[in-house]
Write a protein that holds these residues in place. Structure first.
Motif, PDB file in Angstrom:
ATOM      1  N   VAL A  93       0.691  -1.271  -0.077  1.00 42.77           N
ATOM      2  CA  VAL A  93      -0.068   0.034  -0.008  1.00 42.77           C
ATOM      3  C   VAL A  93       0.856   1.340   0.005  1.00 42.77           C
ATOM      4  CG1 VAL A  93      -1.729   1.142   1.614  1.00 42.77           C
ATOM      5  CG2 VAL A  93      -2.044  -1.188   1.136  1.00 42.77           C
ATOM      6  N   ARG A  94       1.719   1.369   0.859  1.00 46.68           N
ATOM      7  CA  ARG A  94       2.842   2.488   0.826  1.00 46.68           C
ATOM      8  C   ARG A  94       3.529   2.645  -0.481  1.00 46.68           C
ATOM      9  NH1 ARG A  94       6.980   2.145   4.162  1.00 46.68           N
ATOM     10  NH2 ARG A  94       7.025   4.401   4.643  1.00 46.68           N
ATOM     11  N   LEU A  95       3.819   1.724  -0.928  1.00 43.61           N
ATOM     12  CA  LEU A  95       4.737   1.602  -2.341  1.00 43.61           C
ATOM     13  C   LEU A  95       3.584   2.022  -3.324  1.00 43.61           C
ATOM     14  CD1 LEU A  95       7.360   1.330  -4.158  1.00 43.61           C
ATOM     15  CD2 LEU A  95       6.541  -1.155  -4.242  1.00 43.61           C
ATOM     16  N   VAL A  96       2.692   1.706  -3.552  1.00 44.77           N
ATOM     17  CA  VAL A  96       1.617   1.944  -4.422  1.00 44.77           C
ATOM     18  C   VAL A  96       0.987   3.750  -4.470  1.00 44.77           C
ATOM     19  CG1 VAL A  96      -0.557   1.672  -5.509  1.00 44.77           C
ATOM     20  CG2 VAL A  96       0.943  -0.256  -5.039  1.00 44.77           C
ATOM     21  N   SER A  97       0.927   3.928  -3.315  1.00 44.69           N
ATOM     22  CA  SER A  97       0.384   5.337  -2.920  1.00 44.69           C
ATOM     23  C   SER A  97       1.591   6.199  -2.963  1.00 44.69           C
ATOM     24  CB  SER A  97      -0.233   5.264  -1.486  1.00 44.69           C
ATOM     25  OG  SER A  97       0.780   5.014  -0.427  1.00 44.69           O
ATOM     26  N   GLY A  98       2.851   6.009  -2.980  1.00 44.33           N
ATOM     27  CA  GLY A  98       3.891   6.754  -3.256  1.00 44.33           C
ATOM     28  C   GLY A  98       4.675   7.494  -1.966  1.00 44.33           C
ATOM     29  N   ASP A 101      10.163   6.305   0.052  1.00 42.21           N
ATOM     30  CA  ASP A 101      11.050   6.979  -0.974  1.00 42.21           C
ATOM     31  C   ASP A 101      12.459   6.325  -0.728  1.00 42.21           C
ATOM     32  OD1 ASP A 101       9.272   8.820  -1.901  1.00 42.21           O
ATOM     33  OD2 ASP A 101       9.359  10.210  -0.101  1.00 42.21           O
ATOM     34  N   ASP A 102      12.727   5.450   0.515  1.00 42.87           N
ATOM     35  CA  ASP A 102      13.998   4.887   0.796  1.00 42.87           C
ATOM     36  C   ASP A 102      14.277   3.821  -0.414  1.00 42.87           C
ATOM     37  OD1 ASP A 102      16.058   3.958   1.801  1.00 42.87           O
ATOM     38  OD2 ASP A 102      15.505   3.156   3.504  1.00 42.87           O
ATOM     39  N   PRO A 103      15.374   3.819  -0.855  1.00 46.64           N
ATOM     40  CA  PRO A 103      15.733   2.933  -2.096  1.00 46.64           C
ATOM     41  C   PRO A 103      15.675   1.460  -1.271  1.00 46.64           C
ATOM     42  CG  PRO A 103      17.145   4.783  -2.453  1.00 46.64           C
ATOM     43  CD  PRO A 103      16.323   5.046  -1.064  1.00 46.64           C
ATOM     44  N   TYR A 104      16.345   1.223  -0.279  1.00 48.68           N
ATOM     45  CA  TYR A 104      16.646   0.056   0.477  1.00 48.68           C
ATOM     46  C   TYR A 104      15.328  -0.631   0.719  1.00 48.68           C
ATOM     47  CZ  TYR A 104      21.583   0.767   0.707  1.00 48.68           C
ATOM     48  OH  TYR A 104      22.776   0.984   0.300  1.00 48.68           O
ATOM     49  N   GLU A 105      14.344   0.273   1.392  1.00 48.58           N
ATOM     50  CA  GLU A 105      12.994  -0.036   1.847  1.00 48.58           C
ATOM     51  C   GLU A 105      12.156  -0.393   0.533  1.00 48.58           C
ATOM     52  OE1 GLU A 105       9.460   1.454   4.567  1.00 48.58           O
ATOM     53  OE2 GLU A 105      10.953   2.764   3.894  1.00 48.58           O
ATOM     54  N   ILE A 106      12.370   0.369  -0.496  1.00 45.04           N
ATOM     55  CA  ILE A 106      11.623  -0.140  -1.706  1.00 45.04           C
ATOM     56  C   ILE A 106      11.965  -1.641  -2.209  1.00 45.04           C
ATOM     57  CG2 ILE A 106      11.241   0.610  -4.334  1.00 45.04           C
ATOM     58  CD1 ILE A 106      11.570   3.477  -3.359  1.00 45.04           C
ATOM     59  N   ASP A 142       2.029   3.190 -12.794  1.00 42.86           N
ATOM     60  CA  ASP A 142       3.226   3.240 -13.448  1.00 42.86           C
ATOM     61  C   ASP A 142       4.006   3.920 -12.294  1.00 42.86           C
ATOM     62  OD1 ASP A 142       2.274   1.821 -15.471  1.00 42.86           O
ATOM     63  OD2 ASP A 142       2.180   4.063 -16.797  1.00 42.86           O
ATOM     64  N   ASP A 143       3.606   4.643 -11.213  1.00 43.45           N
ATOM     65  CA  ASP A 143       4.613   5.315 -10.290  1.00 43.45           C
ATOM     66  C   ASP A 143       5.264   4.545  -9.235  1.00 43.45           C
ATOM     67  OD1 ASP A 143       3.832   7.688 -11.222  1.00 43.45           O
ATOM     68  OD2 ASP A 143       2.238   8.128  -9.943  1.00 43.45           O
ATOM     69  N   ALA A 144       4.480   3.337  -8.871  1.00 50.00           N
ATOM     70  CA  ALA A 144       5.237   2.463  -8.146  1.00 50.00           C
ATOM     71  C   ALA A 144       6.319   1.765  -8.957  1.00 50.00           C
ATOM     72  CB  ALA A 144       4.077   1.207  -7.679  1.00 50.00           C
ATOM     73  N   PHE A 145       6.190   1.459  -9.988  1.00 52.28           N
ATOM     74  CA  PHE A 145       7.177   0.706 -11.134  1.00 52.28           C
ATOM     75  C   PHE A 145       8.290   1.936 -11.294  1.00 52.28           C
ATOM     76  CE2 PHE A 145       9.267  -0.675 -14.882  1.00 52.28           C
ATOM     77  CZ  PHE A 145       9.651  -1.838 -14.511  1.00 52.28           C
ATOM     78  N   LYS A 146       8.009   2.847 -11.420  1.00 54.78           N
ATOM     79  CA  LYS A 146       9.053   4.257 -11.628  1.00 54.78           C
ATOM     80  C   LYS A 146      10.042   4.226 -10.150  1.00 54.78           C
ATOM     81  CE  LYS A 146       6.830   6.621 -15.088  1.00 54.78           C
ATOM     82  NZ  LYS A 146       6.298   8.417 -15.177  1.00 54.78           N
ATOM     83  N   LYS A 147       9.288   3.990  -9.255  1.00 52.70           N
ATOM     84  CA  LYS A 147       9.966   4.135  -7.788  1.00 52.70           C
ATOM     85  C   LYS A 147      11.188   3.101  -7.795  1.00 52.70           C
ATOM     86  CE  LYS A 147       7.305   7.130  -4.821  1.00 52.70           C
ATOM     87  NZ  LYS A 147       8.333   7.983  -4.579  1.00 52.70           N
ATOM     88  N   ILE A 148      10.557   1.807  -7.985  1.00 56.78           N
ATOM     89  CA  ILE A 148      11.451   0.587  -8.301  1.00 56.78           C
ATOM     90  C   ILE A 148      12.582   0.765  -9.210  1.00 56.78           C
ATOM     91  CG2 ILE A 148      11.588  -1.774  -8.648  1.00 56.78           C
ATOM     92  CD1 ILE A 148       8.570  -1.871  -7.801  1.00 56.78           C
ATOM     93  N   GLN A 149      12.265   1.283 -10.219  1.00 57.79           N
ATOM     94  CA  GLN A 149      13.396   1.517 -11.198  1.00 57.79           C
ATOM     95  C   GLN A 149      14.501   2.736 -10.762  1.00 57.79           C
ATOM     96  OE1 GLN A 149      13.581  -0.424 -13.956  1.00 57.79           O
ATOM     97  NE2 GLN A 149      15.548   0.460 -14.376  1.00 57.79           N
ATOM     98  N   GLU A 150      13.937   3.691 -10.069  1.00 62.27           N
ATOM     99  CA  GLU A 150      14.595   4.804  -9.496  1.00 62.27           C
ATOM    100  C   GLU A 150      15.697   4.209  -8.512  1.00 62.27           C
ATOM    101  OE1 GLU A 150      12.388   8.118  -8.441  1.00 62.27           O
ATOM    102  OE2 GLU A 150      11.869   8.733 -10.613  1.00 62.27           O
ATOM    103  N   ALA A 151      15.109   3.447  -7.543  1.00 57.02           N
ATOM    104  CA  ALA A 151      15.826   2.718  -6.390  1.00 57.02           C
ATOM    105  C   ALA A 151      16.791   1.882  -6.913  1.00 57.02           C
ATOM    106  CB  ALA A 151      14.896   2.167  -5.587  1.00 57.02           C
TER     107      ALA A 151
END
Length: 585
Positions: A93-98, A101-106, A142-151
């Motif tokens: 839920v936290r990942l999908v809601s944006g 932000d922590d790369p390790y947590e993502i 797509d925002d969740a996948f972008k965060k995964i890619q950025e991390a």
């Protein structure tokens, strides 16, 4: 043991991972491949090589357990599964809601963070891609996948990851304070663990526990005292070089940023050094070693003090014994000296009695007619043994007494003549140089008065004052002339006329004394001439009382006195001046 062998067993050549259908949190099914690890892989190996089923082995092992324990384990397993499911749901839920932000947590590596390896990062990324890729899961935005890619981009790039790790967990690293009674390892171990992530050197030593050897503890602190950090403080840069309008401005910004980084790096190094000092100061293992060393040194000091005390007592005892020995020797020496003095006094008394006896016997002996000087010379020079021998000869007969007296007299006169000849030779050697001038004698007189007896290096000063004579010549001349220096008052007189009068009076007195001596000498010569021409008709008899009176007068009246022989004749009753002179000669 069997399971360890299975885990370390080489992967069979015909192994092909099974694909199973897995339903994710989004509710969509997906295919998941079973890797050559974990429980399924162990089941496969047991069936293949041993014909056993892991479930049956586990059941046999657990058969011995009670029903209550089995029920408790089942409840814990169910509870852990429920908690894990809830955690995964919240994380999704936290990942999908944006809100994540922590790369390790993502990527699900918040537990390992900077300890996570590149392989673990890649594996976690692949799992999330399969789960959150838009082509795989249409319900996820797509925002969740972008965060995964950025991390993944941040953690897979070494430079970007170093910059992020430099800022990561910075607020949580607080240097603790330590007070007496705190658990040392609980206070310091976590901080050392967090600080070690920035170390350039590998491997990183562990703080250990109370059982760790002192050598390992010293190596640990030596390692931290030389700690070198790779931490990058570029996130604290004051200027953004992308905002530079020219090359020069960009270089200036880079220079300023580099100064800021060095400053922060130096501060961090200082903090870590002080923290290490605090830990070393309160480390119970080092304190124990220091206490043991202190006790050992104190014991050594006590033993050393004890040895010194024993040595002092021995030295004191030896000193007391030496003192007693010296006192005993001194007492014996004084007793011997007293005995020698007593014997000397007795000897002197005996010698005095023998001298008086010998004088009387010589006076009565008709064959001995010595002069007063010869008599006194023999009597004064002989020792007790010789006086006894002379006395026995005088008592024996006149001839024996005369022979003994003349023998002693000739021996003494020969000794005196030898002594005078040696002194004369010495005087001739000292006076063999050129004669002294009046100026040198005058300078000698002044120098003797200027440097009286007792002055350090007196004769060297006098020789330097004269300037033309050596020290030996000065000493010889002074002894030869029996020089009497002028009074210091004469040399210190400031009035020239006064000095002249003093010198004149002295010369007049010396001339008068010289005239008296010449007059007395002329009288003696005339008297001797008269003796040669006049032949005495009879011999004048001298008694012992007359002889004693003459000797007493000669010792009482000095040779420099005016009319000396007239005064001597007055002290000898019945004798004239001529009689006294003849007796003296």
């Amino acid at each position: 043991m069997v399971r360890r062998l299975l885990i370390e067993w080489k992967l069979p050549s015909d192994w092909s991972g099974k694909e199973v259908i897995n339903c994710g949190l989004g509710g969509y099914p997906c295919f998941k491949k079973i890797e050559a690890a974990g429980k399924p892989y162990q089941e496969f190996l047991l069936k293949r090589f041993f014909g056993e089923d892991i479930s049956s082995s586990s059941s046999t092992n657990s058969s011995s357990k009670s029903k209550e324990e089995e029920e408790e384990e089942e409840e814990n397993e169910i509870e852990n599964k429920e908690q894990r499911a809830k955690y995964e749901q919240k994380r999704h839920v936290r990942l999908v809601s944006g809100k994540m932000d922590d790369p390790y947590e993502i990527l699900g590596l918040e537990a390992k963070r900077w300890d996570a390896s590149d392989e673990e990062i890649k594996l976690a990324y692949r799992k999330l891609v399969l789960k959150y890729h838009p082509d795989k899961n249409v319900e996820v935005n797509d925002d969740a996948f972008k965060k995964i890619q950025e991390a993944f981009d941040t953690l897979s790039d070494p430079r970007k990851r170093r910059i992020y790790d430099s800022t990561d967990d910075d607020d949580s690293i607080v240097f603790p304070s330590f007070s007496e009674g705190d658990d040392f390892f609980a206070v310091f171990a976590p901080t050392f663990k967090r600080l070690s992530k920035w170390s350039q050197k590998k491997p990183i030593p562990n703080l250990g526990d109370k059982k760790t050897s002192i050598d390992a503890v010293e190596k640990f602190y030596n390692w931290w005292f030389t700690f070198k950090s790779w931490r990058d403080f570029s996130f604290l840069d004051e200027f953004d070089i992308e905002d530079a309008e020219s090359r020069d401005e960009r270089r200036w910004m880079e220079k300023q940023n580099e100064k800021t980084r060095k400053k922060h790096k130096k501060e961090e190094q200082s903090k870590i050094f002080r923290f290490t000092e605090l830990a070393e100061k309160n480390d119970p293992r080092i304190l124990k070693v220091k206490e043991e060393r202190r006790m050992r040194e104190e014991k050594e000091r006590e033993e050393k003090a004890k040895r010194q005390k024993e040595l002092q007592e021995i030295a004191q005892k030896q000193a007391e014994e030496e003192k007693k020995k010296k006192e005993e020797e001194e007492r014996r020496r004084l007793e011997e000296e007293a005995e020698r003095k007593k014997a000397k006094i007795e000897e002197n008394k005996k010698s005095a009695k023998l001298r008086n006896k010998n004088r009387g016997l010589i006076g009565k002996n008709q064959k001995i007619t010595p002069t007063v000087e010869d008599l006194e010379l023999v009597i004064s020079k002989l020792n007790l043994y010789q006086l006894t021998e002379l006395n026995s000869c005088l008592l024996e007969s006149d001839e024996a007494g005369k022979l003994s007296f003349e023998t002693f007299l000739s021996s003494i006169q020969s000794d005196l003549s030898e002594k005078r000849s040696s002194e004369k030779k010495t005087t001739n050697l000292n006076t063999s140089s050129s004669p002294w001038t009046e100026n040198e004698l005058s300078l000698l007189s002044k120098a003797v008065a200027k440097y009286p007896g007792g002055v350090t290096d007196r004769w060297e000063h006098i020789s330097a004052f004269i300037g033309t004579r050596t020290v030996k010549e000065v000493i010889a001349k002074t002894k030869e002339t029996k020089f009497v220096p002028l009074k210091s008052a004469n040399l210190q007189a400031t009035d020239a006329f006064e000095r002249f009068n003093q010198t004149k009076k002295k010369l007049e007195k010396e001339s008068e004394a010289q005239k008296d001596l010449e007059k007395e000498q002329n009288e003696k010569e005339e008297l001797l001439k008269g003796e040669k021409t006049v032949i005495p008709t009879k011999t004048i008899e001298w008694s012992s009382e007359d002889q004693k009176a003459l000797e007493k007068a000669l010792s009482k009246i000095p040779s420099t006195a005016t009319d000396r022989w007239d005064q001597i004749a007055l002290h000898v009753p019945g004798k004239t001046k001529k009689d006294c002179i003849l007796r003296y000669k």
